[in-house]
Scaffold this active site. Structure first.
Site: not given
Ligand code: 4AS
Length: 327
Positions: A33, A215
């Protein structure tokens, strides 16, 4: 000098991508992430009712960081918390001998229900690591001085396994030139400025760019409300569905391609990526891959965008930069 590569396996509808990581003597599947900076996993300390079905880290192989704890809440209000151990982590052959491992003692239902994922490996900047009283480094920051080059790359794909590399750029993974843009690390994210958008209805109000983050841990592409509205104005049967909390469209629709200008170069997200997934199994209405970034404060270039490009997260120079190339 270390280099390595690890697979990024897509979950249903590309909702997330999971990679195998060895922690101590457990192999876990983690969601890499770039939008957060905590490496946390389900553990033998997690309540069984929360961890059923998940791979568990056993801290017996680690050394507890006395008095350290962590507590993270993500943008979608999912959350986790626990305590901290130092242990060996191996990702695609790249080894961190003493990495802060955040063992979960509590997780929210979103993580409990996602039984394929055993936790997250944060790749944002360590400035937003949530460990207290002393924040710890991300895996990338821990190993970066041992890497051949302080970079990692992201090659996600629609409905197929992609990969992350550490320590090198793989020229076989992209075509044409890499376009680099500066990164603003003030918020701890890989934050950059998009120049503008086009494609879709009123040509997605071209010219209006904005602040965005890259992201990998977010599934969709969140854009300024006017851009999202403009895009779907050209899609037959698309509408904003308040009950679903976003734009939906007929699963039978072939939405137009969407173009993003970054660093003077145009990158195209195929329209098929924007017909994201049925609202529920068997539904003929699908949720859109482009949504409005209202209330977030910046745009989020999640997997719907990232699986259309080869992305280079480069911290090898005097200041971090992001590179994008056509896949
Ligand atoms: C912060 N980046 C991705 C994300 N958003 C909600 C949850 N997660 C992991």
């Amino acid at each position: 000098c270390q280099t390595g590569e690890v697979a990024a396996d897509p979950q249903l509808y590309d909702q997330s991508y999971l990679s195998p990581v060895t922690i101590g003597n457990s192999e876990l599947m983690l969601d890499f992430d770039t939008g957060s900076a905590d490496l946390w996993c389900f553990s033998t300390e997690s309540p069984a009712v929360q961890s059923a079905g998940h791979g568990l880290y056993n801290p017996s192989t680690g050394t507890e960081l006395d008095g350290a704890f962590w507590d993270i809440t993500y943008g979608d209000q999912s959350a986790a918390s626990g305590n901290v151990f130092a242990d060996k982590v191996v990702v695609g052959g790249v080894t961190a001998t003493k990495q802060a491992i955040e063992a979960a003692t509590s997780v929210s239902y979103e993580f409990t229900e996602d039984v394929a994922s055993d936790g997250l490996l944060g790749l944002a900047f360590s400035s937003i690591n949530t460990i207290l009283p002393q924040p710890q480094t991300t895996f990338f920051d821990t190993v970066r001085n041992t890497l051949a080059k302080a970079v990692f790359t992201v090659d996600l794909k629609k409905g197929a396994a992609g990969s992350y590399t550490f320590g090198y750029i793989d020229s076989s993974k992209y075509s044409g030139a890499i376009t680099y843009v500066p990164v603003n690390t003030a918020n701890g994210f890989w934050q950059f400025t998009a120049d503008g958008y086009s494609g879709g209805g009123n040509n997605a109000s071209t010219g209006r760019g904005g602040v965005a983050i890259a992201d990998t841990g977010t599934s969709l592409l969140y854009l300024p409300a006017s851009v999202a509205k403009g895009y779907y104005s050209g899609v037959q049967g698309a509408s904003f569905d308040f009950r679903q909390g976003g734009y939906t469209l007929p699963c039978s629709a072939t939405p137009p391609d969407f173009n993003v200008a970054i660093g003077g170069k145009t990158f195209t997200v195929p329209g098929s990526y924007i017909n994201y997934a049925p609202l529920r199994a068997g539904s003929s209405t699908c949720f859109g891959g482009i949504q409005a970034d209202s209330g977030i404060g910046f745009s989020i270039f999640g997997d719907v965008f990232l699986k259309a490009v080869y992305a280079i997260f480069d911290d090898s120079g005097s200041s971090p930069k992001l590179g994008f190339a056509a896949q």
